[in-house]
Design an enzyme around this catalytic site. Structure first.
Site, short mmCIF file in Angstrom:
data_model
loop_
_atom_site.label_atom_id
_atom_site.label_comp_id
_atom_site.label_asym_id
_atom_site.label_seq_id
_atom_site.Cartn_x
_atom_site.Cartn_y
_atom_site.Cartn_z
N TYR A 1 0.86 -1.18 0.00
CA TYR A 1 0.00 0.00 0.00
C TYR A 1 0.90 1.24 0.00
O TYR A 1 0.88 2.09 0.89
CB TYR A 1 -1.00 0.01 1.18
CG TYR A 1 -2.25 0.76 0.78
CD1 TYR A 1 -3.16 0.19 -0.11
CD2 TYR A 1 -2.50 2.04 1.23
CE1 TYR A 1 -4.28 0.88 -0.53
CE2 TYR A 1 -3.61 2.75 0.81
CZ TYR A 1 -4.50 2.16 -0.07
OH TYR A 1 -5.60 2.85 -0.49
N LEU A 2 1.70 1.29 -1.04
CA LEU A 2 2.82 2.22 -1.11
C LEU A 2 2.39 3.68 -1.17
O LEU A 2 1.36 4.02 -1.74
CB LEU A 2 3.69 1.90 -2.34
CG LEU A 2 4.26 0.48 -2.39
CD1 LEU A 2 5.07 0.29 -3.68
CD2 LEU A 2 5.12 0.18 -1.18
N HIS A 3 3.22 4.52 -0.57
CA HIS A 3 3.02 5.97 -0.63
C HIS A 3 4.40 6.62 -0.78
O HIS A 3 5.41 5.90 -0.90
CB HIS A 3 2.29 6.47 0.63
CG HIS A 3 2.89 5.98 1.92
ND1 HIS A 3 4.12 6.40 2.38
CD2 HIS A 3 2.45 5.06 2.83
CE1 HIS A 3 4.40 5.80 3.52
NE2 HIS A 3 3.41 4.99 3.82
N GLY B 1 6.32 7.95 1.26
CA GLY B 1 7.29 7.54 2.28
C GLY B 1 8.11 6.36 1.78
O GLY B 1 9.34 6.34 1.90
N HIS B 2 7.42 5.40 1.18
CA HIS B 2 8.12 4.22 0.66
C HIS B 2 9.01 4.57 -0.53
O HIS B 2 10.16 4.13 -0.61
CB HIS B 2 7.10 3.16 0.20
CG HIS B 2 6.23 2.62 1.29
ND1 HIS B 2 4.89 2.85 1.35
CD2 HIS B 2 6.51 1.84 2.36
CE1 HIS B 2 4.36 2.24 2.41
NE2 HIS B 2 5.33 1.62 3.05
N GLY C 1 12.73 3.68 7.28
CA GLY C 1 12.28 5.04 7.54
C GLY C 1 12.43 5.44 9.00
O GLY C 1 12.19 4.62 9.89
N GLN C 2 12.79 6.69 9.21
CA GLN C 2 12.83 7.23 10.58
C GLN C 2 11.44 7.17 11.22
O GLN C 2 11.31 7.09 12.44
CB GLN C 2 13.33 8.69 10.59
CG GLN C 2 13.41 9.24 12.02
CD GLN C 2 13.71 10.72 12.10
OE1 GLN C 2 14.51 11.24 11.32
NE2 GLN C 2 13.08 11.38 13.06
N SER D 1 0.46 3.92 5.60
CA SER D 1 -0.60 3.15 4.92
C SER D 1 -1.87 3.17 5.76
O SER D 1 -2.98 3.14 5.24
CB SER D 1 -0.14 1.71 4.70
OG SER D 1 1.10 1.70 4.03
#
Ligand code: AMP
Length: 289
Positions: free
Chosen positions: A32-34, A36-37, A146-147, A185
């Site tokens: 469910y990529l956004h 951020g990814h 990711g942080q 997500s």
């Protein structure tokens, strides 16, 4: 971009890329990529030539069955986003491919005692187990986290040292919506009202930043002001607002050295997390969030 579902195919494709001289960057995700990814892939591209992404909703890291069942999934959309982000290989296994038997787990002490480790029993054991498996399958030179999930990133960095994985862990910045809400997500589950209110988490981090720049170092003072700010967003509940040291993730009473302030709160039924890293800089501190 190639899409593979088996461990054998993944290994074969990566072997080929390596034979052509490529270094391998890896971004593990639950899909469910956004943005951020995709930002992690961008960072990975600066380190390695061949980009591998995994998409796997890892059942054993969910301490809440409902959260697992409702976790958003949309593979076609993910493939499109990954392709545009420059991913070379997607590994998207099913449960059976990943867990042929389930007798062996990877777990960690100390770094899992606080924050999400305290409120999500078994969560990190599931994370370390799947990440170890993925590292063995992909054997990347670099892996980017990711942080946003700071306890995960910091502890996985430790895990690779403790277990001698020959992979360099990169921690990439948190990507936010325009109003400051960290992309996730799970944001999809927020009602329109909760979506608007959830920005209170980001505001609480900004408040902490302001207090720190004003010279406040007392954790209790900072965290209590943060709670007030979050309460203004009418959360269902606040799970934690905590300051810990960066090295061992143990509660800190004052800021001294590299630290983390982390937040988890429910908006409706959706649990959101966010954090900032506090780094000593000159006479003061730099807040990264
Ligand atoms: P997930 O699919 O939520 O398991 O996340 C996969 C990776 O993306 C993890 O390393 C997360 O920390 C990272 N990630 C998730 N959301 C963000 C974000 N808003 N900014 C940067 N990285 C993120």
């Amino acid at each position: 971009m190639e899409i593979v579902t088996t461990i054998e195919d993944t290994r074969n494709k990566i072997r080929k890329a390596r034979a052509g001289g490529a270094t391998v960057g890896f971004v593990p995700t639950m899909g469910y990529l956004h943005r951020g990814h995709t930002s992690l892939v961008e960072v990975s591209r600066t380190y390695a030539r061949y980009q591998v992404m995994s998409i796997f909703v890892n059942r054993i890291q969910f301490n809440d069955a409902r959260d697992f069942d409702t976790y958003p999934r949309d593979h076609e959309r993910d493939f499109e986003i990954a392709r545009n982000a420059g991913v070379d290989l997607i590994f998207i296994p099913d449960d059976k491919e990943m867990y042929k038997s389930r007798y062996t787990y990877v777990d960690m002490e100390v770094l899992t005692e606080n924050l999400c480790g305290a409120s999500r029993p078994g969560h990190f054991r599931g994370v370390y187990t799947v990440v170890s498996k993925l590292f063995n399958i992909v054997q990347p030179d670099y892996a980017v986290f990711g942080q946003k999930d700071i306890q995960q990133a910091v502890s996985i960095e430790k895990m690779t040292v403790d277990l001698d994985f020959p992979v360099k862990i990169i921690i990439a910045p948190t990507i936010r919506e325009e109003d400051g809400l960290a992309m996730s997500s799970r944001n999809k589950h927020l009602s329109p009202t909760d979506r608007k209110n959830a920005v209170a988490i980001y505001r609480s981090l900004k408040e902490a930043d302001t207090l720190l720049s004003g010279g406040e170092k007392n954790a209790r003072a900072i965290l209590s002001r943060m709670r007030d700010v979050i309460q203004k967003g009418k959360p269902e509940s606040i799970d934690y607002v905590t300051m810990v040291d960066y090295a061992k993730l143990q509660p800190a009473e004052t800021v001294s050295g590299k630290s983390i302030i982390a937040v988890a709160a429910f908006f409706g039924k959706t649990r959101l997390i966010d954090n900032m890293v506090i780094e000593p800089e000159g006479m003061g501190y730099k807040c990264v969030y």
